[in-house]
Design a protein around this motif. Structure first.
Motif, PDB file in Angstrom:
ATOM      1  N   UNK A 196      35.264  60.553  -5.665  1.00  0.00           N
ATOM      2  CA  UNK A 196      35.034  61.993  -5.507  1.00  0.00           C
ATOM      3  C   UNK A 196      34.903  62.276  -4.020  1.00  0.00           C
ATOM      4  N   UNK A 197      35.684  63.215  -3.523  1.00  0.00           N
ATOM      5  CA  UNK A 197      35.690  63.480  -2.088  1.00  0.00           C
ATOM      6  C   UNK A 197      35.552  64.970  -1.795  1.00  0.00           C
ATOM      7  N   UNK A 198      35.048  65.239  -0.596  1.00  0.00           N
ATOM      8  CA  UNK A 198      35.079  66.590  -0.026  1.00  0.00           C
ATOM      9  C   UNK A 198      35.471  66.446   1.436  1.00  0.00           C
ATOM     10  N   UNK A 199      36.214  67.396   1.985  1.00  0.00           N
ATOM     11  CA  UNK A 199      36.537  67.333   3.409  1.00  0.00           C
ATOM     12  C   UNK A 199      35.334  67.741   4.241  1.00  0.00           C
ATOM     13  N   UNK A 200      35.297  67.309   5.490  1.00  0.00           N
ATOM     14  CA  UNK A 200      34.254  67.786   6.400  1.00  0.00           C
ATOM     15  C   UNK A 200      34.430  69.280   6.604  1.00  0.00           C
ATOM     16  N   UNK A 201      33.340  70.022   6.516  1.00  0.00           N
ATOM     17  CA  UNK A 201      33.395  71.485   6.622  1.00  0.00           C
ATOM     18  C   UNK A 201      32.402  71.983   7.655  1.00  0.00           C
ATOM     19  N   UNK A 202      32.888  72.807   8.557  1.00  0.00           N
ATOM     20  CA  UNK A 202      32.002  73.428   9.536  1.00  0.00           C
ATOM     21  C   UNK A 202      31.479  74.732   8.941  1.00  0.00           C
ATOM     22  N   UNK A 203      30.225  74.732   8.558  1.00  0.00           N
ATOM     23  CA  UNK A 203      29.611  75.882   7.899  1.00  0.00           C
ATOM     24  C   UNK A 203      28.346  76.264   8.657  1.00  0.00           C
ATOM     25  N   UNK A 204      28.164  77.539   8.892  1.00  0.00           N
ATOM     26  CA  UNK A 204      26.937  78.022   9.527  1.00  0.00           C
ATOM     27  C   UNK A 204      25.981  78.482   8.439  1.00  0.00           C
ATOM     28  N   UNK A 205      24.922  77.724   8.171  1.00  0.00           N
ATOM     29  CA  UNK A 205      24.017  78.115   7.082  1.00  0.00           C
ATOM     30  C   UNK A 205      23.186  79.339   7.448  1.00  0.00           C
ATOM     31  N   UNK A 206      23.054  80.241   6.503  1.00  0.00           N
ATOM     32  CA  UNK A 206      22.210  81.424   6.668  1.00  0.00           C
ATOM     33  C   UNK A 206      20.839  81.085   6.085  1.00  0.00           C
ATOM     34  N   UNK A 262      38.649  59.963  12.520  1.00  0.00           N
ATOM     35  CA  UNK A 262      40.092  60.125  12.344  1.00  0.00           C
ATOM     36  C   UNK A 262      40.446  60.832  11.047  1.00  0.00           C
ATOM     37  N   UNK A 263      39.514  60.858  10.108  1.00  0.00           N
ATOM     38  CA  UNK A 263      39.792  61.523   8.826  1.00  0.00           C
ATOM     39  C   UNK A 263      39.804  63.036   8.956  1.00  0.00           C
ATOM     40  N   UNK A 264      38.832  63.593   9.693  1.00  0.00           N
ATOM     41  CA  UNK A 264      38.749  65.052   9.798  1.00  0.00           C
ATOM     42  C   UNK A 264      39.060  65.589  11.193  1.00  0.00           C
ATOM     43  N   UNK A 265      39.317  64.693  12.161  1.00  0.00           N
ATOM     44  CA  UNK A 265      39.663  65.147  13.505  1.00  0.00           C
ATOM     45  C   UNK A 265      38.502  65.649  14.316  1.00  0.00           C
ATOM     46  N   UNK A 299      40.781  67.813  17.160  1.00  0.00           N
ATOM     47  CA  UNK A 299      41.881  66.872  16.932  1.00  0.00           C
ATOM     48  C   UNK A 299      42.998  67.031  17.953  1.00  0.00           C
ATOM     49  N   UNK A 300      43.238  68.246  18.418  1.00  0.00           N
ATOM     50  CA  UNK A 300      44.346  68.490  19.344  1.00  0.00           C
ATOM     51  C   UNK A 300      43.866  69.102  20.651  1.00  0.00           C
ATOM     52  N   UNK A 301      42.608  68.923  20.988  1.00  0.00           N
ATOM     53  CA  UNK A 301      42.028  69.566  22.165  1.00  0.00           C
ATOM     54  C   UNK A 301      41.402  68.532  23.092  1.00  0.00           C
ATOM     55  N   UNK A 302      41.349  68.867  24.380  1.00  0.00           N
ATOM     56  CA  UNK A 302      40.601  68.059  25.337  1.00  0.00           C
ATOM     57  C   UNK A 302      39.111  68.381  25.199  1.00  0.00           C
ATOM     58  N   UNK A 303      38.266  67.395  25.458  1.00  0.00           N
ATOM     59  CA  UNK A 303      36.828  67.610  25.345  1.00  0.00           C
ATOM     60  C   UNK A 303      36.119  67.169  26.625  1.00  0.00           C
ATOM     61  N   UNK A 304      35.027  67.845  26.894  1.00  0.00           N
ATOM     62  CA  UNK A 304      34.103  67.447  27.954  1.00  0.00           C
ATOM     63  C   UNK A 304      32.800  67.078  27.246  1.00  0.00           C
TER      64      UNK A 304
END
Length: 478
Positions: free
Chosen positions: A173-183, A403-406, A454-459
């Motif tokens: 059973x899987x779920x993708x990583x999700x960016x969620x802002x909890x209220x 590498x799974x969710x970037x 995944x496709x961006x430069x980071x500092x």
């Protein structure tokens, strides 16, 4: 905290319609299908529903056997609370809700929907996983706002990391990583037990949070003056971290129980619930002479016993042993099952005593001045270190990648002043976006700071003690 749940808006359907299988057919992925059907029927975000179940039980229903606080099934439906409400809402018998995975998941979804209705979440709000925070907190049945927040935060942390779990039958059973802002609503003002340095300094172990048990669940004492402390007893909660803390805060009840400490599986976080001078009710004949440490999980499921948990617990045990002069051996550090007269089996056959005692005595990387946390344990499953920078002798800041969710993640791991709150920080900035920072006075680490890149430069960079590091924009695409 007692829940008053309204019976509005939640559909009542027979289990046969929810499962949706032709007579005699067997699904190859029954739990995956059950989550999908229940989520659709009750308009609960599917991945959030899975995160609740995973946080509670790692998707193991334990063959209908109850947890320590009377919870059943993968959704941990609790007797006289959510279990009875689920029976009312779904019209399913208690026996099915306790032992049938599909019925149990349906019951959990129905209860969550009824809580959402009570909070007046409309159809649009129900599609936003962040809007369910208060419903999740209430679902916990926690006895205090702080523990309700701890419970809900854990669910949302699992949602952010993504879940890859294997059920007892071998289903994935899987779920993708999700960016969620909890209220968080009013829970934003509750004490954050994940930030013990911000709470009252009322614990015997400085890096532990403090969430006192109900006074009926322990005996006020004056140890070691009244009774010498010469044993440490290792337990397994048969339940979740937040649920165990809440159970200790519930009372009075016919069978009072508590322990001095509770250790979390995922990251080794520790909460103290009884002062060491007092007698917790955890080990029968050994209550007077011992300190009890509970570990999140179930004795029949090895996935709960993480290396991070072992290291964190071992650091706690070592600290207790040093303060009371307790020999660091298996005569004095024992399992609950080894207490004379005990009828319990914990910590069970999956508890690795060899590894644990190596960490307690300082072997295999668990020695006195070793931080029990790593960048990968702080950032979570799937993250691997791709870069690091030393912060003098005070610590190291790490950049990790999943590498799974970037996603990238940054954590600063302290090397000095371990267990003491000192200035520590970690930050991550994706090119073109606002920098995210975790900074404060922390005992062991700063972070995790995660971002999709995944496709961006980071500092990235951090601080420990007086040393700081900040990279240029780099690691573009990783």
């Amino acid at each position: 905290m007692k829940l008053r749940i309204l019976l509005t808006g939640a559909a009542v359907l027979p289990l046969s319609l929810l499962v949706g299988q032709p007579a005699g057919a067997a699904s190859a992925d029954p739990m995956t299908e059950a989550f999908a059907k229940a989520a659709s029927t009750y308009e609960v975000p599917r991945d959030l529903l899975v995160s609740v179940a995973y946080s509670e039980t790692h998707l193991d229903g334990h063959q209908g056997q109850p947890s320590a606080d009377g919870g059943y099934g993968v959704m941990h439906l609790v007797t006289a609370k959510t279990l009875d409400k689920a029976a009312t809402l779904t019209k399913q018998p208690l026996s099915a809700l306790k032992s049938d995975d599909a019925a149990n998941i349906t019951g959990g979804a129905a209860v969550l929907r009824s809580l959402a209705d009570e909070l007046k979440l409309d159809a649009a709000a129900r599609k936003d996983a962040g809007k369910w925070y208060q419903a999740i907190a209430r679902y916990s049945g926690a006895s205090s706002p702080a523990v309700a927040r701890l419970y809900a935060d854990t669910v949302y942390e699992e949602l952010a990391k993504g879940i890859r779990a294997t059920t007892p039958t071998g289903e994935s059973v899987t779920t993708p990583a999700s960016t969620v802002t909890p209220d968080r609503g009013p829970y934003a003002n509750a004490d954050d037990l994940d930030k013990p340095s911000t709470l009252a300094a009322s614990t015997d172990y400085p890096s532990a949070a403090w969430a006192p048990a109900h006074s009926s669940n322990y005996a006020v004492s004056n140890r070691p003056t009244s009774d010498a402390i010469d044993r440490i007893v290792i337990h397994v909660t048969q339940g979740s971290y937040a649920g165990t803390i809440s159970w200790f805060q519930t009372g009075p009840r016919p069978n009072p129980s508590s322990a001095h400490y509770v250790v979390r599986s995922s990251d080794g976080a520790i909460t103290q619930t009884v002062r060491e001078k007092n007698r917790a009710f955890h080990a029968g004949n050994y209550n007077r002479r011992s300190v009890g440490i509970e570990h999140e999980g179930f004795v029949d499921n090895a996935t709960w016993f993480t290396d991070t948990m072992y290291r964190s617990s071992a650091a706690l045990t070592r600290n207790i042993a040093d303060r009371y002069g307790i020999p660091k051996d298996r005569t004095h550090i024992v399992g609950h099952n080894e207490v004379p007269g005990a009828d319990h089996t914990d910590p069970g056959r999956y508890w690795n005593w060899t590894k644990y005692m190596q960490y307690v005595t300082g072997g295999s990387g668990g020695g006195g001045g070793t931080n029990p946390h790593t960048a990968e344990s702080v950032c979570g499953a799937g993250y691997k270190v791709i870069d690091s920078a030393a912060l003098g002798s005070s610590g190291t800041v790490y950049l990790t990648f999943n590498s799974t969710n970037g996603n990238n993640c940054v954590a600063t791991i302290k090397k000095a002043s371990l267990g003491k709150a000192t200035a520590t920080a970690a930050f991550l900035e994706v090119k073109g976006k606002t920098r995210a920072t975790d900074t404060g006075n922390f005992d062991y680490y700063a972070g995790p700071v995660r971002a999709a890149a995944a496709d961006k430069c980071v500092k990235w960079g951090g601080k420990a003690g007086t040393s700081t590091y900040e990279s240029g924009f780099e690691h573009c695409g990783s």
